[in-house]
Design a protein around this motif. Sequence first.
Motif, PDB file in Angstrom:
ATOM      1  N   PRO A  42       7.475  10.130  -8.171  1.00 28.33           N
ATOM      2  CA  PRO A  42       8.916   9.917  -8.022  1.00 28.33           C
ATOM      3  C   PRO A  42       9.362   8.466  -7.830  1.00 28.33           C
TER       4      PRO A  42
ATOM      5  N   CYS B 174       1.150  10.127  -0.862  1.00 24.99           N
ATOM      6  CA  CYS B 174       2.205  10.953  -0.260  1.00 24.99           C
ATOM      7  C   CYS B 174       2.862  11.895  -1.268  1.00 24.99           C
ATOM      8  N   HIS B 175       3.315  11.354  -2.411  1.00 26.19           N
ATOM      9  CA  HIS B 175       4.018  12.209  -3.387  1.00 26.19           C
ATOM     10  C   HIS B 175       3.528  11.942  -4.803  1.00 26.19           C
ATOM     11  N   ASP B 176       2.330  11.373  -4.913  1.00 23.60           N
ATOM     12  CA  ASP B 176       1.638  11.201  -6.190  1.00 23.60           C
ATOM     13  C   ASP B 176       2.272  10.232  -7.180  1.00 23.60           C
ATOM     14  N   ALA B 177       3.049   9.285  -6.701  1.00 22.23           N
ATOM     15  CA  ALA B 177       3.496   8.237  -7.627  1.00 22.23           C
ATOM     16  C   ALA B 177       2.277   7.450  -8.092  1.00 22.23           C
TER      17      ALA B 177
ATOM     18  N   HIS C 259       8.795   4.456  -3.357  1.00 19.09           N
ATOM     19  CA  HIS C 259       9.496   5.729  -3.188  1.00 19.09           C
ATOM     20  C   HIS C 259       9.889   5.940  -1.731  1.00 19.09           C
ATOM     21  N   ASP C 260       8.894   5.947  -0.851  1.00 18.27           N
ATOM     22  CA  ASP C 260       9.227   6.230   0.538  1.00 18.27           C
ATOM     23  C   ASP C 260       8.329   5.485   1.527  1.00 18.27           C
ATOM     24  N   GLY C 261       7.647   4.449   1.063  1.00 14.80           N
ATOM     25  CA  GLY C 261       6.973   3.542   1.985  1.00 14.80           C
ATOM     26  C   GLY C 261       5.541   3.832   2.358  1.00 14.80           C
ATOM     27  N   CYS C 262       4.901   4.819   1.745  1.00 16.46           N
ATOM     28  CA  CYS C 262       3.478   5.025   2.025  1.00 16.46           C
ATOM     29  C   CYS C 262       2.664   3.879   1.426  1.00 16.46           C
TER      30      CYS C 262
ATOM     31  N   CYS D 287       4.613   1.749  -1.190  1.00 18.08           N
ATOM     32  CA  CYS D 287       5.194   2.543  -2.274  1.00 18.08           C
ATOM     33  C   CYS D 287       6.715   2.408  -2.251  1.00 18.08           C
TER      34      CYS D 287
ATOM     35  N   CYS E 196      -0.250   6.746  -5.028  1.00 15.36           N
ATOM     36  CA  CYS E 196       0.341   6.971  -3.705  1.00 15.36           C
ATOM     37  C   CYS E 196      -0.075   8.356  -3.215  1.00 15.36           C
TER      38      CYS E 196
HETATM   39  S1  FES Z   1       6.007   7.522  -0.751  1.00 21.08           S
HETATM   40 FE1  FES Z   1       4.846   7.149  -2.515  1.00 21.08          FE
HETATM   41  S2  FES Z   1       5.366   8.716  -3.871  1.00 21.08           S
HETATM   42 FE2  FES Z   1       6.569   9.104  -2.150  1.00 21.08          FE
END
Ligand code: FES
Length: 155
Positions: A132, A117-120, A99-102, A97, A115
């Motif tokens: 995000p 982690c934060h629903d991207a 956004h933050d690597g998930c 991802c 994703c």
């Molecule tokens: S790591 Fe994927 S939405 Fe934040």
Amino acid sequence: MNRREFLGWVGVGAVASSLPVAIATCLPDSHNSANAETPLTNTSSTIAQSSGFKSVGTVAALDKDGQILNKKSPVGPVLVIRNPNDSNSLIAVNPTCTHDGCTVKWKKSEKMFDCPCHDAEYSADGKVLQGPAKKPLATYQAKIDGSSVVVKATA
Ligand code: FES
């Protein structure tokens, strides 16, 4: 030994010395046959790999699981799916991802990557549908090569 005996022995010697060559010529040469067949069975893979494509999994695994997730492939982390709009073509993305690597998951029923982690959300071709995340997923060229799924980093 007279001349006749000498010529007789020379004739026997000539036949005897050429016999192994004649036998070897008639027998199948397993060593050369193996060498001749090996390139034929690997021709497509060799061509694919020489053109920059790398194997990341098997078609059997792709069809069994609906995806191939290989985080340690030769081209880096990769997630391969069949194109939901054309099952004869493949889509390959870097599942990391932006956004933050998930690691994103493929949701076949919704035709998108999600994703956890934060629903991207990303479309099947990696474009951002919902933040995000702001950047699309990196993509690879992907195709089937015999029984293998091969990918190549896009330039
Ligand atoms: S790591 Fe994927 S939405 Fe934040």
